[in-house]
Design an enzyme around this catalytic site. Structure first.
Site, PDB file in Angstrom:
ATOM      1  NE  ARG A   1      15.285   2.302   4.609  1.00  0.00           N
ATOM      2  CZ  ARG A   1      14.592   1.461   5.347  1.00  0.00           C
ATOM      3  NH1 ARG A   1      14.948   0.037   5.066  1.00  0.00           N
ATOM      4  NH2 ARG A   1      13.921   1.777   6.251  1.00  0.00           N
TER       5      ARG A   1
ATOM      6  CG  LEU B   1      -6.266   3.191   2.901  1.00  0.00           C
ATOM      7  CD1 LEU B   1      -5.571   3.912   3.744  1.00  0.00           C
ATOM      8  CD2 LEU B   1      -7.858   3.696   2.767  1.00  0.00           C
TER       9      LEU B   1
ATOM     10  CD  GLU C   1      -5.216  -3.078   7.250  1.00  0.00           C
ATOM     11  OE1 GLU C   1      -4.512  -2.566   6.529  1.00  0.00           O
ATOM     12  OE2 GLU C   1      -4.888  -3.194   8.379  1.00  0.00           O
ATOM     13  CE  LYS C   2     -12.347   1.330   0.620  1.00  0.00           C
ATOM     14  NZ  LYS C   2     -13.179   0.553  -0.428  1.00  0.00           N
TER      15      LYS C   2
ATOM     16  CE  LYS D   1      -1.488  -4.920   5.892  1.00  0.00           C
ATOM     17  NZ  LYS D   1      -1.370  -3.622   6.476  1.00  0.00           N
TER      18      LYS D   1
ATOM     19  NE  ARG E   1      11.718  -3.799  13.531  1.00  0.00           N
ATOM     20  CZ  ARG E   1      11.623  -2.863  12.585  1.00  0.00           C
ATOM     21  NH1 ARG E   1      12.628  -1.875  12.640  1.00  0.00           N
ATOM     22  NH2 ARG E   1      10.918  -3.021  11.692  1.00  0.00           N
TER      23      ARG E   1
HETATM   24  P1  ADP Z   1       4.812  -5.325   6.642  1.00  0.00           P
HETATM   25  O1  ADP Z   1       4.678  -5.661   8.285  1.00  0.00           O
HETATM   26  O2  ADP Z   1       4.741  -6.427   5.814  1.00  0.00           O
HETATM   27  O3  ADP Z   1       5.713  -4.228   6.358  1.00  0.00           O
HETATM   28  P2  ADP Z   1       2.722  -3.190   6.845  1.00  0.00           P
HETATM   29  O4  ADP Z   1       0.992  -3.323   7.375  1.00  0.00           O
HETATM   30  O5  ADP Z   1       3.521  -2.476   7.471  1.00  0.00           O
HETATM   31  O6  ADP Z   1       3.219  -4.607   6.543  1.00  0.00           O
HETATM   32  O7  ADP Z   1       2.360  -2.599   5.422  1.00  0.00           O
HETATM   33  C1  ADP Z   1       3.503  -2.263   4.464  1.00  0.00           C
HETATM   34  C2  ADP Z   1       2.956  -1.488   3.499  1.00  0.00           C
HETATM   35  O8  ADP Z   1       2.182  -1.740   2.535  1.00  0.00           O
HETATM   36  C3  ADP Z   1       2.817   0.134   4.105  1.00  0.00           C
HETATM   37  O9  ADP Z   1       3.678   0.785   4.138  1.00  0.00           O
HETATM   38  C4  ADP Z   1       1.842   0.405   2.462  1.00  0.00           C
HETATM   39  O10 ADP Z   1       2.746   1.019   1.839  1.00  0.00           O
HETATM   40  C5  ADP Z   1       1.192  -0.950   2.126  1.00  0.00           C
HETATM   41  N1  ADP Z   1      -0.077  -1.173   2.810  1.00  0.00           N
HETATM   42  C6  ADP Z   1      -0.390  -1.659   4.224  1.00  0.00           C
HETATM   43  N2  ADP Z   1      -1.628  -1.568   4.286  1.00  0.00           N
HETATM   44  C7  ADP Z   1      -2.402  -0.989   3.250  1.00  0.00           C
HETATM   45  C8  ADP Z   1      -3.669  -0.787   2.911  1.00  0.00           C
HETATM   46  N3  ADP Z   1      -4.749  -1.054   3.832  1.00  0.00           N
HETATM   47  N4  ADP Z   1      -4.029  -0.080   1.899  1.00  0.00           N
HETATM   48  C9  ADP Z   1      -2.947   0.399   1.125  1.00  0.00           C
HETATM   49  N5  ADP Z   1      -1.588   0.092   1.242  1.00  0.00           N
HETATM   50  C10 ADP Z   1      -1.425  -0.509   2.430  1.00  0.00           C
END
Ligand code: ADP
Length: 447
Positions: free
Chosen positions: A337, A203, A200-201, A158, A291
């Site tokens: 939406r 999920l 991250e792991k 990420k 926000r």
């Molecule tokens: P952004 O800020 O780009 O939206 P997020 O960290 O909020 O990133 O993650 C967006 C989406 O990505 C989450 O709602 C989920 O669907 C997926 N996601 C994020 N982290 C994980 C994870 N560790 N494992 C599986 N899916 C993830």
């Protein structure tokens, strides 16, 4: 209380903020680009200032133009809405330096939560459960490999500067790590100008569950329950519901009190949302949005609280005036939406609105800045409306949503209304049986 508030946004959210201000007896200043001269928020606000050409960089992201508009109109506070400058800590500080009030959290909290790694560390230190992952940013591909072995595949790379689901790549096993590393870095670099990654792991079947927080300047913090935003396409939310079909009141109270305790610990103020992934009965913090969120209305529908009004009151220094025990949850709410996009290919479809008819009736709310004859400009986000429906039970809410979708008419462009109609007829959705990957499969299914 403020006499005049400048709304640094456009579209439905500018209108939403205008409505809250108007009900509070506060005058509003709209700002707009040249593409938005005929926009509804400009028509309804007490005053309007043109701040630049259509490109957002030169208008809705143009800090000097927005600050000048506030100064010449005598606005005392600025509400940033969502998107644009809402999570820009420098903007929040400049607003304060100009003697104006930023309707939102402190620049320090925006900054803390704006970087994924500092956010995760802060969340962990404040007692929130986090997804197992790398300590901080990864130094190299080798470092990524080492971390992946330790965490265990599958892993997710990420972007530390992430947002909007960009710069995120899964590596299912060791053979995929190099490719994922390369793609995520290049995507993060071009989207954010910062290619740093963390890990991250991954999920497999989580739900996306987020907790809405309100915190005043006097130490009171409450949560307004959760929103289930698992129905996503390309990590973008499509339909949200509150409460989550996956939680009961004991689980809600448990994660809600962990979230409020964490916010007290970091001294957060104003509205904010803590996002979690939820799998096998466990919550994992992923990020915090400092926000107002697009999907805030479903929380308003089940609590009866006006979140924008609360934001304005808090920013003006008023105490919340209620505690957690006073927050009551009633019934069920769903938001669809509606985007100006083809419902199957998702190709954007801006254009001139022909016949426009919004549904109504008990428990139905439409947040939209559309009107017949309005030309949707191609320069901005494709969301044109939010249909929000409330019912005493989830079943009543679904029946009402089906009815309301059937009444909604937007001619002149493709919209995602047919996608929502198809979606709410699906047995898995009706049963509340879905995770964050479900919609992606549903969208690509041929039937
Ligand atoms: P952004 O800020 O780009 O939206 P997020 O960290 O909020 O990133 O993650 C967006 C989406 O990505 C989450 O709602 C989920 O669907 C997926 N996601 C994020 N982290 C994980 C994870 N560790 N494992 C599986 N899916 C993830």
């Amino acid at each position: 209380m403020f006499d005049k508030v400048l709304i640094a946004n456009r579209g439905e959210i500018a209108l939403r903020i205008h409505r809250a201000c108007r009900e509070m007896g506060i005058r509003t200043v709209a700002v707009h680009s040249t593409a938005d001269e005929d926009a509804m928020h400009v028509r309804l606000a007490d005053e309007a200032v043109c701040i630049g050409p259509p490109q957002a960089r030169q208008s809705y992201l143009n800090i000097p133009a927005i600050l000048s508009a506030a100064t010449i109109t005598g606005a005392e506070a600025i509400h940033p809405g969502y998107g644009f400058l809402s999570e820009n800590a420098d903007f929040a500080s400049m607003v304060e330096e100009h003697g104006l009030t930023f309707i939102g959290p402190s620049p320090e909290h925006i900054r803390m939560m704006g970087d994924k790694i500092t956010a995760k560390n802060a969340a962990k230190a404040a007692g929130l459960p986090v997804v197992p992952g790398s300590e901080g940013a990864l130094e190299s591909l080798e470092d990524a490999r080492r971390n992946a072995e330790e965490i265990g595949y599958p892993v997710l790379l990420k972007a530390t500067a992430g947002g909007g689901g960009k710069g995120m790549k899964v590596a299912r096993d060791a053979s995929e790590i190099e490719e994922a590393w390369r793609l995520a870095r290049s995507e993060a670099g071009s989207a954010f100008g910062n290619a740093d990654l963390y890990m991250e792991k991954y999920l497999g079947k989580p739900r996306h569950i987020e907790i809405q927080i309100l915190a005043d300047n006097h130490g009171e913090v409450v949560h307004l329950g959760e929103r289930d935003c698992s129905l996503q396409r390309r990590h973008q939310k499509v339909l949200e519901e509150a409460p989550s079909p996956a939680l009961n009141s004991v689980m809600r109270e448990s994660i809600g009190s962990i979230a409020t305790a964490a916010m007290k610990k970091i001294g957060y103020r104003n509205a904010g949302t803590i996002e979690f992934l939820y799998e096998d009965g466990k919550f994992y913090f992923i990020e915090m949005n400092t926000r107002l969120q697009v999907e805030h209305p479903i929380t308003e529908m089940i609590t009866g609280l006006d979140i924008v009004r609360e934001q304005v009151r808090i920013a003006a220094g008023a105490p919340l005036g209620y505690t957690q025990e006073d927050v009551r949850f009633s019934g069920h709410a769903i938001e669809c939406r509606v985007n100006a996009e083809h419902p199957e290919t998702f190709v954007p479809s801006p254009g001139k609105v022909g016949i426009y008819h919004a549904p109504g009736g008990l428990g139905v709310r439409v947040d939209s800045a559309l009107y017949t004859g309005y030309r949707v400009p191609p320069n901005y986000d494709s969301m044109i409306a939010k249909l929000i429906v409330h019912g005493t039970s989830r079943n009543e809410c679904l029946m009402r949503l089906r009815r309301a979708l059937g009444e909604f008419v937007v001619e002149g462009m493709n919209t995602t209304l047919p996608l929502h109609q198809r979606l709410i007829a699906e047995p898995d959705f009706v049963n509340g049986d879905y995770d964050i990957h479900w919609l992606e499969h549903f969208v690509h299914r041929q039937d």
